[in-house]
Structures are given as C-alpha cells and as structure tokens.
Write an enzyme that holds these catalytic residues in place. Structure first.
Site, PDB file in Angstrom:
ATOM      1  N   ASN A   1     -11.158 -45.774  -4.275  1.00  0.00           N
ATOM      2  CA  ASN A   1     -11.281 -44.758  -3.431  1.00  0.00           C
ATOM      3  C   ASN A   1     -12.805 -44.199  -5.157  1.00  0.00           C
ATOM      4  O   ASN A   1     -12.203 -43.787  -6.247  1.00  0.00           O
ATOM      5  CB  ASN A   1     -10.974 -43.350  -3.426  1.00  0.00           C
ATOM      6  CG  ASN A   1     -10.812 -41.692  -3.224  1.00  0.00           C
ATOM      7  OD1 ASN A   1     -11.880 -41.677  -3.230  1.00  0.00           O
ATOM      8  ND2 ASN A   1      -9.768 -40.968  -3.716  1.00  0.00           N
ATOM      9  N   TRP A   2     -14.069 -44.235  -4.652  1.00  0.00           N
ATOM     10  CA  TRP A   2     -14.893 -43.721  -5.546  1.00  0.00           C
ATOM     11  C   TRP A   2     -15.621 -42.305  -5.217  1.00  0.00           C
ATOM     12  O   TRP A   2     -15.526 -42.264  -6.406  1.00  0.00           O
ATOM     13  CB  TRP A   2     -16.660 -44.390  -5.185  1.00  0.00           C
ATOM     14  CG  TRP A   2     -16.393 -46.253  -5.208  1.00  0.00           C
ATOM     15  CD1 TRP A   2     -15.470 -46.311  -6.264  1.00  0.00           C
ATOM     16  CD2 TRP A   2     -16.910 -47.176  -4.742  1.00  0.00           C
ATOM     17  NE1 TRP A   2     -15.919 -48.028  -6.136  1.00  0.00           N
ATOM     18  CE2 TRP A   2     -16.967 -48.047  -5.397  1.00  0.00           C
ATOM     19  CE3 TRP A   2     -18.232 -46.763  -4.244  1.00  0.00           C
ATOM     20  CZ2 TRP A   2     -17.538 -49.288  -5.174  1.00  0.00           C
ATOM     21  CZ3 TRP A   2     -19.523 -47.661  -4.156  1.00  0.00           C
ATOM     22  CH2 TRP A   2     -19.415 -49.167  -4.723  1.00  0.00           C
ATOM     23  N   LYS A   3     -14.385 -42.260  -4.832  1.00  0.00           N
ATOM     24  CA  LYS A   3     -15.026 -39.850  -5.306  1.00  0.00           C
ATOM     25  C   LYS A   3     -16.388 -39.280  -4.853  1.00  0.00           C
ATOM     26  O   LYS A   3     -16.898 -40.052  -4.187  1.00  0.00           O
ATOM     27  CB  LYS A   3     -13.631 -39.833  -6.131  1.00  0.00           C
ATOM     28  CG  LYS A   3     -12.401 -40.285  -6.375  1.00  0.00           C
ATOM     29  CD  LYS A   3     -11.627 -39.584  -6.345  1.00  0.00           C
ATOM     30  CE  LYS A   3      -9.797 -40.325  -7.603  1.00  0.00           C
ATOM     31  NZ  LYS A   3      -9.300 -39.148  -7.816  1.00  0.00           N
TER      32      LYS A   3
ATOM     33  N   HIS B   1      -5.646 -36.405   1.971  1.00  0.00           N
ATOM     34  CA  HIS B   1      -6.279 -37.461   0.036  1.00  0.00           C
ATOM     35  C   HIS B   1      -5.475 -35.695  -0.741  1.00  0.00           C
ATOM     36  O   HIS B   1      -6.404 -34.620  -0.396  1.00  0.00           O
ATOM     37  CB  HIS B   1      -6.911 -37.544  -0.253  1.00  0.00           C
ATOM     38  CG  HIS B   1      -7.578 -38.171  -1.416  1.00  0.00           C
ATOM     39  ND1 HIS B   1      -7.260 -37.378  -2.847  1.00  0.00           N
ATOM     40  CD2 HIS B   1      -7.553 -39.277  -2.247  1.00  0.00           C
ATOM     41  CE1 HIS B   1      -7.602 -38.317  -4.074  1.00  0.00           C
ATOM     42  NE2 HIS B   1      -7.311 -39.476  -3.429  1.00  0.00           N
TER      43      HIS B   1
ATOM     44  N   GLU C   1      -6.800 -33.924  -3.007  1.00  0.00           N
ATOM     45  CA  GLU C   1      -7.323 -33.318  -3.278  1.00  0.00           C
ATOM     46  C   GLU C   1      -8.213 -32.912  -2.034  1.00  0.00           C
ATOM     47  O   GLU C   1      -8.382 -31.584  -2.692  1.00  0.00           O
ATOM     48  CB  GLU C   1      -9.441 -34.694  -4.101  1.00  0.00           C
ATOM     49  CG  GLU C   1      -8.091 -34.465  -5.447  1.00  0.00           C
ATOM     50  CD  GLU C   1      -8.816 -36.741  -5.188  1.00  0.00           C
ATOM     51  OE1 GLU C   1     -10.129 -36.466  -5.074  1.00  0.00           O
ATOM     52  OE2 GLU C   1      -8.709 -36.760  -7.001  1.00  0.00           O
TER      53      GLU C   1
ATOM     54  N   GLU D   1       0.896 -40.958  -3.151  1.00  0.00           N
ATOM     55  CA  GLU D   1       0.102 -41.148  -3.807  1.00  0.00           C
ATOM     56  C   GLU D   1       1.013 -39.960  -4.759  1.00  0.00           C
ATOM     57  O   GLU D   1       0.111 -38.233  -4.051  1.00  0.00           O
ATOM     58  CB  GLU D   1      -0.924 -40.918  -4.205  1.00  0.00           C
ATOM     59  CG  GLU D   1      -2.269 -41.654  -3.517  1.00  0.00           C
ATOM     60  CD  GLU D   1      -3.041 -41.459  -3.238  1.00  0.00           C
ATOM     61  OE1 GLU D   1      -4.019 -42.456  -4.090  1.00  0.00           O
ATOM     62  OE2 GLU D   1      -3.892 -41.059  -3.438  1.00  0.00           O
TER      63      GLU D   1
ATOM     64  N   GLY E   1      -5.379 -39.478 -11.104  1.00  0.00           N
ATOM     65  CA  GLY E   1      -6.329 -38.990 -12.580  1.00  0.00           C
ATOM     66  C   GLY E   1      -6.088 -39.061 -13.329  1.00  0.00           C
ATOM     67  O   GLY E   1      -6.598 -38.201 -14.288  1.00  0.00           O
TER      68      GLY E   1
ATOM     69  N   SER F   1      -2.936 -43.930 -10.768  1.00  0.00           N
ATOM     70  CA  SER F   1      -3.835 -44.261 -12.706  1.00  0.00           C
ATOM     71  C   SER F   1      -2.780 -45.472 -12.419  1.00  0.00           C
ATOM     72  O   SER F   1      -2.242 -46.292 -13.104  1.00  0.00           O
ATOM     73  CB  SER F   1      -2.463 -43.346 -13.158  1.00  0.00           C
ATOM     74  OG  SER F   1      -3.195 -41.498 -13.255  1.00  0.00           O
TER      75      SER F   1
ATOM     76  N   GLY G   1      -7.783 -44.933  -7.523  1.00  0.00           N
ATOM     77  CA  GLY G   1      -9.229 -44.028  -8.039  1.00  0.00           C
ATOM     78  C   GLY G   1     -10.325 -44.709  -9.191  1.00  0.00           C
ATOM     79  O   GLY G   1     -10.901 -45.155  -8.773  1.00  0.00           O
ATOM     80  N   GLY G   2      -9.729 -43.922 -10.456  1.00  0.00           N
ATOM     81  CA  GLY G   2     -10.454 -44.187 -11.216  1.00  0.00           C
ATOM     82  C   GLY G   2     -10.819 -45.501 -11.907  1.00  0.00           C
ATOM     83  O   GLY G   2     -12.351 -46.151 -12.324  1.00  0.00           O
TER      84      GLY G   2
HETATM   85  C1  PEP Z   1      -7.147 -41.578  -6.111  1.00  0.00           C
HETATM   86  O1  PEP Z   1      -7.525 -41.096  -5.345  1.00  0.00           O
HETATM   87  O2  PEP Z   1      -6.068 -41.161  -4.573  1.00  0.00           O
HETATM   88  C2  PEP Z   1      -5.667 -41.844  -7.322  1.00  0.00           C
HETATM   89  C3  PEP Z   1      -4.918 -42.734  -7.044  1.00  0.00           C
HETATM   90  O3  PEP Z   1      -7.217 -41.776  -8.106  1.00  0.00           O
HETATM   91  P1  PEP Z   1      -6.508 -42.406  -9.484  1.00  0.00           P
HETATM   92  O4  PEP Z   1      -6.288 -44.309  -9.723  1.00  0.00           O
HETATM   93  O5  PEP Z   1      -7.393 -42.345 -10.804  1.00  0.00           O
HETATM   94  O6  PEP Z   1      -5.065 -41.941 -10.255  1.00  0.00           O
END
Ligand code: PEP
Length: 250
Positions: A9-11, A95, A97, A166, A172, A211, A232-233
């Site tokens: 997930n590049w957001k 998600h 966010e 999640e 994040g 994470s 994500g990150g």
């Molecule tokens: C996400 O955006 O779904 C996510 C899990 O982000 P991160 O890996 O940065 O926690």
C-alpha cells in the site's frame, strides 16, 4: 491451500516516474518460484503506468479506494468499472486511514465491498481496533462488527474476498502487534468466516498489517492463520518489500 498475499500500500506516495523505478526494481527482485502472490496498490495517478509495466508479470494491481456507486455526479471519486477498466484486480475497503481520517463508517465500507464483489474486483476488507479499544478489552467486538457490516451485502458470495487485520495502533507507528496477538485475532477471524460462509470461509485469506518490516515479517508469515501481509511504509522501498515477499518462502 491459501496462497499468501503480500500487498504494497503506497498510500499518497510516488509520482509516476518514482512508481516506474520502484516497479522495475521489484520485478527484478521478486521470487520467481510461486508460493506467494504479490500485489501493488499505487495512487490512482500511477495506475495506468503500473498496468503497463505489470501486464504479463506475476504482480497484481490494486487500488487504494473506490466509490460504491456505478456512475454519476460524485466529483473526485472513482468507480469499480473505472478500476476494472484499468486492469485493477484488488481494492482496499475500509483501510484505517479511510475510517479514521475520512470518517468512513462500517455501512459505507460494506457498500464498497459489495460493489467491488459484484463486478469481479476483489475487495480487501481492512479491520482493526484502536489502542483504547484493545486496552478496554473490546478488540474482538470491534473487529466482529467491522466484519459483519463489511460483508453484510455479500449474501453467500465471498469470491475474491480478503480480510486484512490491521490494528490501528500498529499502522505506520513502527510498533507491530505481538505475533501471538495477531495470530489469536487471525484465528478468531477464521472461525467467524467459517460460521459466516461455511466451507468457503476457509478459502478467504486473512492478512496481518501494521509495521511489517523485513526483520519481523517472518514472525507473522509463519503463523498458520496469517495468509500474508498488507505493508505500508516498508513497501515504498522495493528491496525491503521484496525481502518481505521472500520471507513467506523461508
Ligand atoms: C498500511 O498502510 O496498511 C500499513 C500497514 O502501514 P505500515 O506498514 O506502514 O504500518
């Protein structure tokens, strides 16, 4: 039976040239041997270029969001058929966010899941509790409510459905869930899916997200009820993301 799905997930990151560079590198690095499925979720702006690069490869294309109505006066929104038109296979629904920054509620998320499923776009329904909800002992109640309302419009059609567990406090933050807690929740989700969809519930993949990094990925991906990761990150760096995909096979 369930092939683990590792999703990037590049957001709201990466211009088109940056997306191109990242995908070219990822295609060099990903495991060729099967046993894992990889999907990338760029911003809408990079979907067409991603499709160009990924057509004929093993990497599937996903979108980060969708609007549940088929067409109409919804300025700024994107429909299921527009995504399918772009070669998109997966879509994130609910998600954290979207829920917490944009105020999407369970019913709205459920409409997205239903609209996606109706048009052969595979929804990844994201569920997870906040830290306060976990501390109050209410984590499962929250996740169960999100699951119930998220799939409320599906009847017995679970085709393509993926669940991403999640925990909000792990997204994040650099603080991942304890693998044992992630496993307990994934197992509870699995039983719920069996109750809800019968034997088909066993085919639905349950990812962990929050994470996930190359150095902790294996701890989650070796768990029998965890069928992949939503990243994500760490997915912004192709080397790190490819290392996570390789961790499935170790
Ligand atoms: C996400 O955006 O779904 C996510 C899990 O982000 P991160 O890996 O940065 O926690």
């Amino acid at each position: 039976m369930r092939v683990p799905l590792i999703a990037a997930n590049w957001k709201m990151h990466k211009t088109i040239p940056e997306a191109r560079t990242c995908l070219v590198r990822l295609l060099e690095l990903l495991p060729p041997e099967g046993g894992v499925e990889v999907a990338v979720f760029p911003s809408f702006t990079a979907l067409a270029e991603a499709r160009r690069l990924l057509t004929g490869t093993a990497i599937a294309l996903g979108a980060q969001n969708v609007y549940p109505e088929p067409t109409g006066a919804y300025t700024g929104e994107v429909s299921v058929s527009q995504l399918v038109d772009l070669g998109v296979h997966y879509v994130l629904c609910g998600h954290s966010e979207r829920r917490h920054v944009f105020g999407e509620d369970d019913a709205f998320v459920g409409r997205k899941v239903q609209a996606a499923t109706a048009h052969e776009l595979a929804p990844i329904l994201c569920v997870g509790e906040t830290l306060d909800e976990r501390r109050a002992g209410g984590a499962w109640a929250v996740v169960e409510r999100q699951l119930e309302r998220g799939v409320a419009g599906l009847g017995d059609n679970s085709r393509g459905l993926v669940i991403a567990y999640e925990p909000v406090w792990a997204i994040g933050t650099g603080v991942a869930a304890q693998p044992a807690d992630a496993h307990a929740m994934a197992s509870q989700i699995r039983s719920w899916l069996r109750d809800r969809f019968g034997a088909k519930g066993d085919e639905i993949r349950v990812q962990y997200g929050g994470s996930v990094k190359p150095d902790n990925a294996r701890e989650f991906l070796r768990l029998p009820d965890v069928d992949g990761a939503l990243v994500g990150g760490a997915s912004l760096d192709p080397d790190a993301f490819a290392a996570i995909a390789h961790a499935v096979l170790r």
